[in-house]
Design a protein around this motif. Structure first.
Motif, PDB file in Angstrom:
ATOM      1  N   TYR A  97       0.872  -1.299  -0.100  1.00 48.52           N
ATOM      2  CA  TYR A  97       0.038   0.061   0.215  1.00 48.52           C
ATOM      3  C   TYR A  97       0.747   1.206   0.062  1.00 48.52           C
ATOM      4  O   TYR A  97       0.648   2.370  -0.647  1.00 48.52           O
ATOM      5  CB  TYR A  97      -0.877   0.010   1.107  1.00 48.52           C
ATOM      6  N   THR A 111      -8.809   2.623  -4.967  1.00 51.71           N
ATOM      7  CA  THR A 111      -9.691   1.326  -4.705  1.00 51.71           C
ATOM      8  C   THR A 111      -9.716   0.598  -5.980  1.00 51.71           C
ATOM      9  O   THR A 111      -9.638  -0.746  -5.955  1.00 51.71           O
ATOM     10  CB  THR A 111     -10.947   1.689  -4.231  1.00 51.71           C
ATOM     11  N   ILE A 145     -12.251  -7.182   2.223  1.00 53.42           N
ATOM     12  CA  ILE A 145     -12.268  -6.431   1.016  1.00 53.42           C
ATOM     13  C   ILE A 145     -13.771  -6.826   0.073  1.00 53.42           C
ATOM     14  O   ILE A 145     -14.174  -5.997  -0.202  1.00 53.42           O
ATOM     15  CB  ILE A 145     -11.024  -6.276   0.390  1.00 53.42           C
ATOM     16  N   ASN A 180      -5.869   0.442   5.009  1.00 49.83           N
ATOM     17  CA  ASN A 180      -7.339   0.900   4.656  1.00 49.83           C
ATOM     18  C   ASN A 180      -7.364   2.322   4.376  1.00 49.83           C
ATOM     19  O   ASN A 180      -8.137   2.954   3.616  1.00 49.83           O
ATOM     20  CB  ASN A 180      -8.311   0.267   5.774  1.00 49.83           C
ATOM     21  N   LYS A 184      -8.307   4.521   1.186  1.00 49.62           N
ATOM     22  CA  LYS A 184      -9.359   5.413   1.270  1.00 49.62           C
ATOM     23  C   LYS A 184      -9.091   6.920   1.008  1.00 49.62           C
ATOM     24  O   LYS A 184      -9.679   7.647   0.686  1.00 49.62           O
ATOM     25  CB  LYS A 184     -10.462   5.089   2.407  1.00 49.62           C
ATOM     26  N   SER A 188      -9.948   5.724   8.103  1.00 50.90           N
ATOM     27  CA  SER A 188     -10.866   4.867   7.731  1.00 50.90           C
ATOM     28  C   SER A 188     -10.995   3.431   8.717  1.00 50.90           C
ATOM     29  O   SER A 188      -9.786   2.621   8.166  1.00 50.90           O
ATOM     30  CB  SER A 188     -11.149   4.643   5.900  1.00 50.90           C
ATOM     31  N   PRO A 190     -11.684  -0.367   8.986  1.00 52.80           N
ATOM     32  CA  PRO A 190     -12.420  -1.602   8.334  1.00 52.80           C
ATOM     33  C   PRO A 190     -12.944  -2.357   9.360  1.00 52.80           C
ATOM     34  O   PRO A 190     -12.572  -2.448  10.745  1.00 52.80           O
ATOM     35  CB  PRO A 190     -10.977  -2.440   7.815  1.00 52.80           C
TER      36      PRO A 190
END
Length: 223
Positions: A97, A111, A145, A180, A184, A188, A190
């Protein structure tokens, strides 16, 4: 695979890992000082656990990739080495990420890219085992996810998430939280309690390969 971290030389990768460890050590020392001055020693233990879960992907994943225990089929699709005819599927880690996503992209673009890489990796995995004619293989995984309907459309069967799988997600919650939030583009949380477990045989996935590839290409061209 055009992964920015793995495109670096080994020396550069080791340097990044060392920097991550040094920052973590510094933060832990600060936590120790705060814990000692406040007599709330739980702070030190909590920060140690937190830092350990966060830095783990930067150390363990590259090392396991190098040893062959983990195989990347795309930037966000990782598979454990086959064991007893079973392949364990994983999504991208915090390392992926951080290094792969473009921070100039908006939430939707990030996303879309993550999902596209999931699909592309799945296609690559299917084609490799299809080419080698390895039919007696089972693919399993757990994710927060994908939802049940999406997983079924990809050819997977939904299975019961066992307590160990859920516990591992909970223990790595802060790692998942940061990943996450990066995806986003803002803070955020999850909901890992809604995670699903899935499995499929190669033949099940082969039947869906054309539609998976079409969706992957659609998302790739969407940009």
């Amino acid at each position: 695979m055009n992964h920015p971290f793995y495109q670096k030389k080994q020396k550069e990768q080791k340097k990044i890992q060392l920097i991550v460890c040094c920052y973590a050590f510094l933060l832990f020392i600060i936590a120790l000082i705060i814990a000692w001055q406040s007599n709330i020693y739980f702070i030190a233990f909590f920060v140690f656990y937190l830092l350990l879960t966060i830095i783990a992907p930067f150390i363990d994943v590259p090392n396991n990739k190098k040893s062959g225990k983990l195989i990347y089929y795309s930037n966000f699709f990782i598979v454990e080495k086959e064991k007893n005819g079973v392949l364990q599927i994983h999504g991208g880690t915090l390392l992926d990420y951080y290094f792969v996503l473009n921070f100039k992209w908006n939430s939707k673009q990030r996303t879309n890219y993550i999902i596209q890489q999931y699909l592309e990796g799945l296609v690559n995995l299917i084609e490799e085992y299809e080419k080698n004619n390895v039919r007696q293989i089972r693919f399993t995984g757990t994710t927060y996810i994908l939802n049940k309907n999406t997983a079924k459309k990809l050819g997977f069967t939904i299975t019961k998430t066992n307590s160990l799988q859920l516990m591992l997600l909970v223990l790595n919650y802060f790692n998942v939280l940061i990943s996450n939030s990066i995806a986003k583009g803002n803070f955020s949380f999850p909901n890992v309690t809604k995670s699903i477990s899935f499995e499929a045989k190669l033949d099940d996935l082969v039947k869906k390969k054309a539609s998976i590839k079409a969706l992957s290409n659609k998302l790739k061209h969407r940009g």
